[in-house]
Scaffold this motif. Structure first.
Motif, PDB file in Angstrom:
ATOM      1  N   MET A 109      -2.958 118.304  83.965  1.00 51.16           N
ATOM      2  CA  MET A 109      -4.324 118.701  83.751  1.00 51.16           C
ATOM      3  C   MET A 109      -4.651 118.539  82.271  1.00 51.16           C
ATOM      4  SD  MET A 109      -5.948 122.437  84.409  1.00 51.16           S
ATOM      5  CE  MET A 109      -7.411 122.267  85.372  1.00 51.16           C
ATOM      6  N   PRO A 110      -5.729 117.902  81.941  1.00 52.07           N
ATOM      7  CA  PRO A 110      -6.081 117.700  80.532  1.00 52.07           C
ATOM      8  C   PRO A 110      -6.487 119.010  79.857  1.00 52.07           C
ATOM      9  CG  PRO A 110      -7.770 116.768  81.978  1.00 52.07           C
ATOM     10  CD  PRO A 110      -6.674 117.271  82.856  1.00 52.07           C
ATOM     11  N   ILE A 111      -6.330 119.026  78.536  1.00 50.56           N
ATOM     12  CA  ILE A 111      -6.734 120.191  77.757  1.00 50.56           C
ATOM     13  C   ILE A 111      -7.769 119.764  76.732  1.00 50.56           C
ATOM     14  CG2 ILE A 111      -4.546 121.405  78.061  1.00 50.56           C
ATOM     15  CD1 ILE A 111      -3.856 120.559  75.155  1.00 50.56           C
ATOM     16  N   ASP A 112      -8.505 120.715  76.221  1.00 49.59           N
ATOM     17  CA  ASP A 112      -9.513 120.488  75.200  1.00 49.59           C
ATOM     18  C   ASP A 112      -8.832 119.994  73.925  1.00 49.59           C
ATOM     19  OD1 ASP A 112     -11.097 121.662  72.756  1.00 49.59           O
ATOM     20  OD2 ASP A 112     -12.518 121.544  74.441  1.00 49.59           O
ATOM     21  N   ILE A 113      -9.431 119.046  73.224  1.00 48.63           N
ATOM     22  CA  ILE A 113      -8.827 118.468  72.024  1.00 48.63           C
ATOM     23  C   ILE A 113      -8.650 119.508  70.921  1.00 48.63           C
ATOM     24  CG2 ILE A 113     -10.948 117.657  70.900  1.00 48.63           C
ATOM     25  CD1 ILE A 113      -7.605 115.758  71.118  1.00 48.63           C
ATOM     26  N   GLU A 114      -9.505 120.508  70.860  1.00 48.99           N
ATOM     27  CA  GLU A 114      -9.346 121.571  69.861  1.00 48.99           C
ATOM     28  C   GLU A 114      -8.061 122.356  70.124  1.00 48.99           C
ATOM     29  OE1 GLU A 114     -12.795 124.029  69.363  1.00 48.99           O
ATOM     30  OE2 GLU A 114     -14.100 122.280  69.167  1.00 48.99           O
ATOM     31  N   ARG A 115      -7.785 122.641  71.381  1.00 46.15           N
ATOM     32  CA  ARG A 115      -6.535 123.319  71.728  1.00 46.15           C
ATOM     33  C   ARG A 115      -5.348 122.443  71.365  1.00 46.15           C
ATOM     34  NH1 ARG A 115      -4.246 124.805  77.642  1.00 46.15           N
ATOM     35  NH2 ARG A 115      -2.353 125.794  76.934  1.00 46.15           N
ATOM     36  N   PHE A 116      -5.475 121.148  71.632  1.00 48.84           N
ATOM     37  CA  PHE A 116      -4.416 120.200  71.296  1.00 48.84           C
ATOM     38  C   PHE A 116      -4.159 120.179  69.792  1.00 48.84           C
ATOM     39  CE2 PHE A 116      -3.404 115.913  69.776  1.00 48.84           C
ATOM     40  CZ  PHE A 116      -2.193 115.692  70.422  1.00 48.84           C
ATOM     41  N   SER A 131       3.237 124.362  69.591  1.00 45.27           N
ATOM     42  CA  SER A 131       3.908 123.694  70.700  1.00 45.27           C
ATOM     43  C   SER A 131       4.177 124.672  71.833  1.00 45.27           C
ATOM     44  CB  SER A 131       5.207 123.023  70.235  1.00 45.27           C
ATOM     45  OG  SER A 131       6.034 123.952  69.592  1.00 45.27           O
ATOM     46  N   ARG A 132       4.377 125.940  71.538  1.00 44.86           N
ATOM     47  CA  ARG A 132       4.582 126.955  72.568  1.00 44.86           C
ATOM     48  C   ARG A 132       3.316 127.137  73.397  1.00 44.86           C
ATOM     49  NH1 ARG A 132       7.994 130.063  72.913  1.00 44.86           N
ATOM     50  NH2 ARG A 132       8.596 132.154  72.686  1.00 44.86           N
ATOM     51  N   ASP A 133       2.164 127.125  72.731  1.00 43.85           N
ATOM     52  CA  ASP A 133       0.888 127.290  73.423  1.00 43.85           C
ATOM     53  C   ASP A 133       0.539 126.085  74.285  1.00 43.85           C
ATOM     54  OD1 ASP A 133       0.536 129.745  72.192  1.00 43.85           O
ATOM     55  OD2 ASP A 133      -0.644 128.893  70.546  1.00 43.85           O
ATOM     56  N   LEU A 134       1.095 124.939  73.961  1.00 48.54           N
ATOM     57  CA  LEU A 134       0.730 123.714  74.656  1.00 48.54           C
ATOM     58  C   LEU A 134       1.561 123.442  75.894  1.00 48.54           C
ATOM     59  CD1 LEU A 134      -0.079 121.437  71.616  1.00 48.54           C
ATOM     60  CD2 LEU A 134      -1.646 122.717  73.068  1.00 48.54           C
ATOM     61  N   ARG A 135       2.457 124.324  76.246  1.00 45.24           N
ATOM     62  CA  ARG A 135       3.159 124.191  77.535  1.00 45.24           C
ATOM     63  C   ARG A 135       2.164 124.604  78.611  1.00 45.24           C
ATOM     64  NH1 ARG A 135       7.994 122.428  77.562  1.00 45.24           N
ATOM     65  NH2 ARG A 135       8.002 122.788  79.777  1.00 45.24           N
ATOM     66  N   ALA A 136       2.054 123.816  79.650  1.00 42.71           N
ATOM     67  CA  ALA A 136       1.042 124.052  80.678  1.00 42.71           C
ATOM     68  C   ALA A 136       1.155 125.445  81.291  1.00 42.71           C
ATOM     69  CB  ALA A 136       1.133 122.985  81.756  1.00 42.71           C
ATOM     70  N   ASP A 137       2.355 125.905  81.575  1.00 39.76           N
ATOM     71  CA  ASP A 137       2.496 127.214  82.202  1.00 39.76           C
ATOM     72  C   ASP A 137       3.618 128.034  81.584  1.00 39.76           C
ATOM     73  OD1 ASP A 137       4.742 125.961  83.140  1.00 39.76           O
ATOM     74  OD2 ASP A 137       4.200 126.077  85.252  1.00 39.76           O
ATOM     75  N   GLY A 138       4.165 127.560  80.474  1.00 39.91           N
ATOM     76  CA  GLY A 138       5.232 128.283  79.801  1.00 39.91           C
ATOM     77  C   GLY A 138       6.615 128.009  80.339  1.00 39.91           C
ATOM     78  N   ARG A 139       6.720 127.291  81.450  1.00 39.68           N
ATOM     79  CA  ARG A 139       8.028 127.001  82.030  1.00 39.68           C
ATOM     80  C   ARG A 139       8.598 125.720  81.439  1.00 39.68           C
ATOM     81  NH1 ARG A 139       7.798 127.414  88.422  1.00 39.68           N
ATOM     82  NH2 ARG A 139       6.614 125.521  88.105  1.00 39.68           N
TER      83      ARG A 139
END
Length: 121
Positions: free
Chosen positions: A1-8, A13-21
């Motif tokens: 699923m794509p994410i907003d470029i600002e979030r990117f 790197s911890r925040d950018l895991r899709a579900d933390g797994r």
């Protein structure tokens, strides 16, 4: 699923895991969900969304730990008890990280010392 470029751009790197797994946890959870079936790496990739190039490496590492097994092109979950113990430990570790904060002292913010910094005083 794509994410907003600002979030990117701004996320750790911890925040950018899709579900933390981790990929290992994602694959192991998928295989454990169907213990009566075996899958090809391509099928695992398609079902989990783990990058195609990562699936084989993750499966090999899980096999080294006795958590999955394979024959020919197919992979299946290993011993149910070991898998359950591992998944429970991973989920517990993730929950603690979310509750207590990041493991990386650089992400703790100002005014918080790591154990290494305290012992150097």
């Amino acid at each position: 699923m794509p994410i907003d470029i600002e979030r990117f751009e701004e996320g750790s790197s911890r925040d950018l895991r899709a579900d933390g797994r981790t990929n290992a946890e994602t694959i192991l959870t998928f295989l454990a969900g169907s213990p009566e079936k075996a899958y090809t790496p391509k099928e695992i990739h398609e079902a989990t969304g783990v990058a195609r190039g990562s699936v084989g490496v993750v499966l090999s590492r899980l096999e080294d730990r006795g958590l999955v097994r394979h024959r020919g092109e197919y992979w299946a979950v290993g011993d149910a008890e070991d898998v359950e113990t591992t998944l429970t430990a991973l989920a517990g570790s993730r929950a603690l990280s979310e509750r207590l904060g990041p493991e990386d002292p650089d992400e703790w913010g100002p005014g918080v010392e790591s154990d290494a910094e305290r012992t150097n005083e």
